[in-house]
Design a protein around this motif. Sequence first.
Motif, PDB file in Angstrom:
ATOM      1  N   UNK A   1       0.769  -1.287   0.091  1.00 19.03           N
ATOM      2  CA  UNK A   1       0.514   0.231  -0.480  1.00 19.03           C
ATOM      3  C   UNK A   1       0.979   1.837  -0.408  1.00 19.03           C
ATOM      4  N   UNK A   2       2.178   1.077   0.466  1.00 20.70           N
ATOM      5  CA  UNK A   2       2.780   2.291   0.633  1.00 20.70           C
ATOM      6  C   UNK A   2       3.551   2.625  -0.731  1.00 20.70           C
ATOM      7  N   UNK A   3       3.267   3.779  -1.301  1.00 18.97           N
ATOM      8  CA  UNK A   3       3.789   3.331  -2.773  1.00 18.97           C
ATOM      9  C   UNK A   3       4.280   4.736  -2.612  1.00 18.97           C
ATOM     10  N   UNK A   4       5.881   4.226  -2.138  1.00 18.12           N
ATOM     11  CA  UNK A   4       6.879   5.228  -2.147  1.00 18.12           C
ATOM     12  C   UNK A   4       8.038   4.920  -2.201  1.00 18.12           C
ATOM     13  N   UNK A   5       9.069   5.670  -2.490  1.00 14.64           N
ATOM     14  CA  UNK A   5      10.060   5.454  -3.393  1.00 14.64           C
ATOM     15  C   UNK A   5      10.828   4.502  -2.532  1.00 14.64           C
ATOM     16  N   UNK A   6      10.997   4.361  -1.555  1.00 14.72           N
ATOM     17  CA  UNK A   6      11.962   3.282  -0.878  1.00 14.72           C
ATOM     18  C   UNK A   6      11.389   2.642  -0.667  1.00 14.72           C
ATOM     19  N   UNK A   7       9.732   1.969   0.211  1.00 15.27           N
ATOM     20  CA  UNK A   7       9.530   0.880  -0.194  1.00 15.27           C
ATOM     21  C   UNK A   7       9.832  -0.048  -1.569  1.00 15.27           C
ATOM     22  N   UNK A   8       9.583   1.301  -2.352  1.00 13.88           N
ATOM     23  CA  UNK A   8       9.093   0.141  -3.519  1.00 13.88           C
ATOM     24  C   UNK A   8      10.615  -0.700  -4.479  1.00 13.88           C
ATOM     25  N   UNK A   9      12.187   0.387  -4.180  1.00 13.33           N
ATOM     26  CA  UNK A   9      12.866   0.026  -4.420  1.00 13.33           C
ATOM     27  C   UNK A   9      13.448  -1.009  -3.820  1.00 13.33           C
ATOM     28  N   UNK A  10      12.927  -1.323  -2.261  1.00 13.97           N
ATOM     29  CA  UNK A  10      13.296  -2.458  -1.490  1.00 13.97           C
ATOM     30  C   UNK A  10      12.406  -4.150  -1.754  1.00 13.97           C
ATOM     31  N   UNK A  11      11.347  -3.481  -3.194  1.00 16.46           N
ATOM     32  CA  UNK A  11      11.272  -4.855  -3.108  1.00 16.46           C
ATOM     33  C   UNK A  11      11.581  -5.849  -4.472  1.00 16.46           C
ATOM     34  N   UNK A  12      12.318  -4.583  -4.641  1.00 20.03           N
ATOM     35  CA  UNK A  12      12.815  -5.158  -6.077  1.00 20.03           C
ATOM     36  C   UNK A  12      13.585  -6.269  -6.309  1.00 20.03           C
ATOM     37  N   UNK A  13      15.187  -5.957  -5.293  1.00 20.68           N
ATOM     38  CA  UNK A  13      16.371  -7.371  -5.623  1.00 20.68           C
ATOM     39  C   UNK A  13      16.191  -7.840  -4.282  1.00 20.68           C
TER      40      UNK A  13
END
Length: 548
Positions: free
Chosen positions: A70-82
């Motif tokens: 739900x928290x669609x921000x830069x840090x959470x989003x990048x943390x999921x990718x790799x």
Amino acid sequence: MPIRILAGLAALVTAAAAHSAPPPQPKLIVAIAVDQFSSALFEQYRGRFTGGLKTLSSGVVNASGYQNHAATETCPGHSTILTGRNPAHTGIVANQWYDPDLGRQMYCVEDPAGPVPGRDTAPRGPANLKVPTLGEWMKAANPASRVFAVSGKDRAAIAMAGHNADGTFWWDEERGFNTYVPQGTTAAQRLAPVAGLNAALVKRWEIKAPVWTPSGQCRAGGTDTFGTMTITHTLPPAGNAGGWDEPANLKYFRASPGLDQVTLDAAQGLIDRFKLGRGAAPDLLAISLSASDYVGHRYGGGGPEMCDQLMHLDRMLGVFLAKLAASKVPVVVVLTADHGALDAVERVAKQGIPAQRLTADAFTEVGREVQAEFKLDYFPFAGDAQQITIAGFGERDAKLDARIAASAIERLRKRPEVAAVFSSAEVVAAEPKPGTPPDELTLVERMHESFYPARSGDIQVAYRPYLSGGAPAAPGDYVAGHGSPWNYDRRVPILFWWPGATGFEQPLAVATTDIAPTLAALVGVTPPAVDGRCLDLDGTSADSCAKR
């Protein structure tokens, strides 16, 4: 059917198979995140791309990728990718969160163990990231693997690089590319890989400051009023004509194609300096391109500014990918985004969508109501408007805190701008069933995927779709944003490509947490526990997820 026709068909199938190129076992993985590159933008401009984004679109295209959370921000989003994990496991629940022990907001990559040259009060590092990344999996399998990350933002580079990377770099307006310095190393050692580029930029810009040169592919003109500010849409935008070497104008460089160009220059420099992909073990290079996010915030995603930014990005990526292909290094590239965005609501409203500015301050107003109800001598809320923590001083009264939270939830649910409110207990209990497609997650399940008990608030609030906070009044103010649990902020493209790739379109929903296990399979690494799954990138009957 005559035998000769069957034989001809068989020959065609054989020829097609011979010319197809399944994903190689790469010696180099390049993972690219384009900040705020929503699936909507990808689909809008896909037919106009002629460079790198067209090349990537010739590979395996997942146009309906999602961030699960739900928290669609830069840090959470990048943390999921790799990592293959949702923020509920990465611990990166937002760009910042309230830390009750510190009594203040904690920045997601704040790390006392990572001093940053020239930034004595802003240490950075990966301490807040609670899980390992693909780069760490690769190093565990073969310590000869090298891992680098470069970005326009510190939080993007660190979240993708993870712990113990060989180099993690981000753009610093006053210093060029900067980094953090782990114990046992020196600033000179850590900055050596980018020192040459930094010096070259200073020398180049002393002669001529960089300018945003229009691509010639986007039509400028017209005006929009966002909040109380009127923008005239010129290319380059006002304030971006030059002089970026002057301190007063440094802020404009981030919101320009120039930021992505220097980031890709740094990435290419790392490939060349360390001969990435030519060592004894596979290497990983993570690149986060941040300019689209700054352009989107400053001008919105629906105007000529974003159009021109994406045309430049397409060209720059074309040059970068061409060099990768010419190197003959076995490489696999993935491109995705950390989140999407909503265009400036005034422009969205003109298109028949009930979008508007959120002028009410539920956080402050409800907090004061609750303070008055319980006759508190302190303001009872901490955190932010979406993740509210019940605050207090001294020895806490758990029963009082529970009563305060219950009253706040009841009051918030009555507010017209609020779509839903959940207690922390409700969010914890809403674990999705295994295999639930990301586009089928309920609102509270999305919040569950963002919830890390030690960092998330006591109350989770979702505001109605198509609302945007802020009141832009002067040049430089943000006119558009993201951060909601709605699909326009969650939906992102996920593209895989390698030289000679046999492309195909996969229309069903997949998640950014699927990226890391997919890449791990290609390099023969077994990942630890992940929330995602391996995606088969082979367009034939073979399976790229099969053990190599």
